[in-house]
Design a protein around this motif. Structure first.
Motif, PDB file in Angstrom:
ATOM      1  N   GLN A 193       1.825   0.200 -20.033  1.00 51.92           N
ATOM      2  CA  GLN A 193       1.427  -1.090 -20.580  1.00 51.92           C
ATOM      3  C   GLN A 193       0.231  -0.911 -21.520  1.00 51.92           C
ATOM      4  O   GLN A 193      -0.612  -0.036 -21.303  1.00 51.92           O
ATOM      5  N   SER A 206      -8.679   1.616 -16.476  1.00 55.76           N
ATOM      6  CA  SER A 206      -7.461   1.314 -15.726  1.00 55.76           C
ATOM      7  C   SER A 206      -6.237   1.455 -16.628  1.00 55.76           C
ATOM      8  O   SER A 206      -6.224   0.943 -17.751  1.00 55.76           O
ATOM      9  N   THR A 208      -1.830   1.274 -16.572  1.00 59.14           N
ATOM     10  CA  THR A 208      -0.723   0.711 -15.787  1.00 59.14           C
ATOM     11  C   THR A 208       0.609   1.144 -16.368  1.00 59.14           C
ATOM     12  O   THR A 208       0.775   1.188 -17.593  1.00 59.14           O
ATOM     13  N   THR A 236       3.970   3.554  -7.263  1.00 62.19           N
ATOM     14  CA  THR A 236       4.446   2.221  -7.633  1.00 62.19           C
ATOM     15  C   THR A 236       4.555   1.316  -6.413  1.00 62.19           C
ATOM     16  O   THR A 236       4.899   1.752  -5.318  1.00 62.19           O
ATOM     17  N   ILE A 241       5.216  -1.164 -10.199  1.00 59.90           N
ATOM     18  CA  ILE A 241       3.986  -1.022 -10.977  1.00 59.90           C
ATOM     19  C   ILE A 241       3.071   0.019 -10.333  1.00 59.90           C
ATOM     20  O   ILE A 241       2.812  -0.025  -9.127  1.00 59.90           O
ATOM     21  N   ILE A 243      -0.820   1.721 -10.905  1.00 60.80           N
ATOM     22  CA  ILE A 243      -2.083   1.530 -11.608  1.00 60.80           C
ATOM     23  C   ILE A 243      -3.004   2.695 -11.263  1.00 60.80           C
ATOM     24  O   ILE A 243      -3.330   2.928 -10.091  1.00 60.80           O
ATOM     25  N   ALA A 332      -5.308  -5.744 -13.692  1.00 63.07           N
ATOM     26  CA  ALA A 332      -4.016  -5.199 -14.141  1.00 63.07           C
ATOM     27  C   ALA A 332      -3.941  -5.197 -15.673  1.00 63.07           C
ATOM     28  O   ALA A 332      -2.927  -5.556 -16.272  1.00 63.07           O
ATOM     29  N   ASN A 333      -5.103  -4.806 -16.303  1.00 63.26           N
ATOM     30  CA  ASN A 333      -5.189  -4.721 -17.762  1.00 63.26           C
ATOM     31  C   ASN A 333      -5.022  -6.075 -18.451  1.00 63.26           C
ATOM     32  O   ASN A 333      -4.729  -6.136 -19.637  1.00 63.26           O
ATOM     33  N   GLN A 334      -5.237  -7.172 -17.719  1.00 63.41           N
ATOM     34  CA  GLN A 334      -5.152  -8.510 -18.297  1.00 63.41           C
ATOM     35  C   GLN A 334      -6.497  -9.205 -18.156  1.00 63.41           C
ATOM     36  O   GLN A 334      -7.110  -9.192 -17.077  1.00 63.41           O
ATOM     37  N   GLN A 357      -1.002  -9.879 -10.423  1.00 61.17           N
ATOM     38  CA  GLN A 357      -2.364  -9.360 -10.507  1.00 61.17           C
ATOM     39  C   GLN A 357      -2.932  -8.975  -9.146  1.00 61.17           C
ATOM     40  O   GLN A 357      -3.699  -8.009  -9.037  1.00 61.17           O
ATOM     41  N   ALA A 360      -2.675  -5.383  -8.025  1.00 61.00           N
ATOM     42  CA  ALA A 360      -3.354  -4.320  -8.759  1.00 61.00           C
ATOM     43  C   ALA A 360      -4.246  -3.482  -7.855  1.00 61.00           C
ATOM     44  O   ALA A 360      -4.363  -2.272  -8.015  1.00 61.00           O
ATOM     45  N   TYR A 363     -10.224  -4.329 -10.003  1.00 60.33           N
ATOM     46  CA  TYR A 363     -10.516  -5.078 -11.230  1.00 60.33           C
ATOM     47  C   TYR A 363     -11.569  -4.315 -12.012  1.00 60.33           C
ATOM     48  O   TYR A 363     -12.263  -3.435 -11.477  1.00 60.33           O
TER      49      TYR A 363
END
Length: 387
Positions: A193, A206, A208, A236, A241, A243, A332-334, A357, A360, A363
């Motif tokens: 991602q 981080s 993902t 995963t 997913i 991370i 989660a890279n958001q 999220q 994950a 943070y």
């Protein structure tokens, strides 16, 4: 006169006895018939006993014909019948796997199971191919070798598999025919991602990746992130997913790839590598100012429904303390929000999170002090209790 069967009800492929009692006067022998098989025995004292193997199922007739001579010869002195009820053999199973290599013809691997034992399962396995052609294989004591079908089947084509007992045998299990479809070729993919927020030399970043098999998430797969000499490994989750965290040692452009190996999946995931992504690594920390993130936990955001199902308090602190610095928080890279440091150098964000999220597990906080970019990461786990 009487034809006595024992036991009256018998499982298929087991033996039962037939006893003749009170044969007519002048009888020297009798011919006893069951399922087309006959046995001729001498009658002594008006009685005789023979054994048969039960076949088929249901109520079946046993007949006896009496003769005045030995060996079933002479004058018929009488005849009578009895019955035996045969219960069918228990169901066994045929299980076949079709495999078509990249080059070559399709092979069939078959396993036969029978709770009553395999030693009586002898005969022929017939593979009926698309178009009607057949290939046979010999079954010995329930075992059949891998069979080359002689054609290269394509995914979606169907083969029928059936068993025929050898003449004179009585299988201890019934084996119904099956149809087998050659499966579609499994396709495993891993995608990194895009990274969100600044990537700073010497600061953990981080990363993902998502692992899919034919579009379905693969859980429990080990993913290794690589950028130059920096590596990180993660597993995963149920959504496929993984991370991890990479620390870059030099500024400038850097390439990141993810390599996956998976267990417990039909996909051939071992060694699958993602397309690379390029990131820009900036700056070096030399200012003496540090940013730390405190451990955080998430709770269910009651009452439901709400746009963000979960909530968490994310906290980052500058040292030495400096007020008025904007801190960006990522999960989660958001980006989930920003907050400004107070007089103690602490920035606090009440963040709303979605189900993706909270999986994950961590943070990240970003802040820029002067020309220096700072980053800190800490855990994000369920609160106890989570509501």
């Amino acid at each position: 006169m009487a034809v006595v069967v024992f036991p009256l009800t018998v499982p298929a492929c087991t033996t039962f006895t037939v006893t003749i009692t009170g044969a007519p006067a002048g009888t020297a022998s009798t011919v006893i018939t069951y399922d087309g098989a006959t046995q001729t025995v001498a009658v002594l004292g008006g009685s005789a006993t023979v054994s048969f193997t039960a076949v088929g199922s249901g109520t079946q007739v046993v007949s006896a014909t009496y003769f005045s001579g030995t060996g079933g010869t002479g004058t018929v002195t009488g005849a009578e019948t009895g019955t035996v009820t045969v219960t069918p053999a228990p169901a066994g199973t045929i299980s076949t796997t079709l495999t078509t290599p990249v080059s070559g013809t399709t092979t069939a691997s078959t396993i036969i199971t029978c709770g009553a034992g395999l030693t009586s399962i002898n005969g022929t396995l017939t593979y009926t191919l698309p178009g009607g052609g057949t290939v046979t294989a010999t079954v010995t004591n329930g075992v059949v070798g891998t069979t080359n079908l002689g054609v290269a089947l394509t995914p979606g084509q169907v083969v029928t598999v059936s068993f025929t007992p050898a003449a004179g045998t009585c299988p201890a299990c019934t084996l119904a025919p099956i149809t087998v479809t050659l499966p579609e070729v499994s396709s495993c993919s891993v995608v990194i991602q895009p990274l969100v927020g600044p990537v700073v030399v010497g600061q953990p970043t981080s990363v993902t990746a998502v692992v899919l098999c034919n579009g379905v998430p693969v859980s429990g797969a080990s993913v290794t992130f690589t950028s130059g000499t920096a590596t990180a490994t993660a597993t995963t989750n149920a959504l496929g997913i993984a991370i991890g965290s990479l620390t870059f040692s030099t500024a400038g452009p850097a390439t990141v790839t993810a390599t996956v190996t998976a267990a417990g999946t039909a996909c051939a995931c071992s060694g699958v590598v993602s397309a690379p992504i390029t990131v820009t690594v900036t700056g070096t920390v030399g200012s003496g100012t540090t940013l730390t993130a405190a451990p955080a936990c998430w709770r269910v955001n009651l009452p439901l429904p709400l746009p963000d199902v979960f909530k968490a308090t994310l906290t980052a602190t500058l040292s030495p303390a400096q007020a008025g610095v904007t801190v960006s928080f990522f999960v989660a890279n958001q980006l989930v929000g920003t907050a400004v440091t107070d007089a103690t150098g602490t920035a606090t964000l009440q963040a709303g999170l979605n189900p993706l999220q909270i999986l994950a597990g961590s943070y990240t906080a970003h802040a820029t002090v002067g020309a220096t970019m700072l980053q800190a990461t800490n855990s994000l786990t369920p609160c106890l209790p989570p509501v």
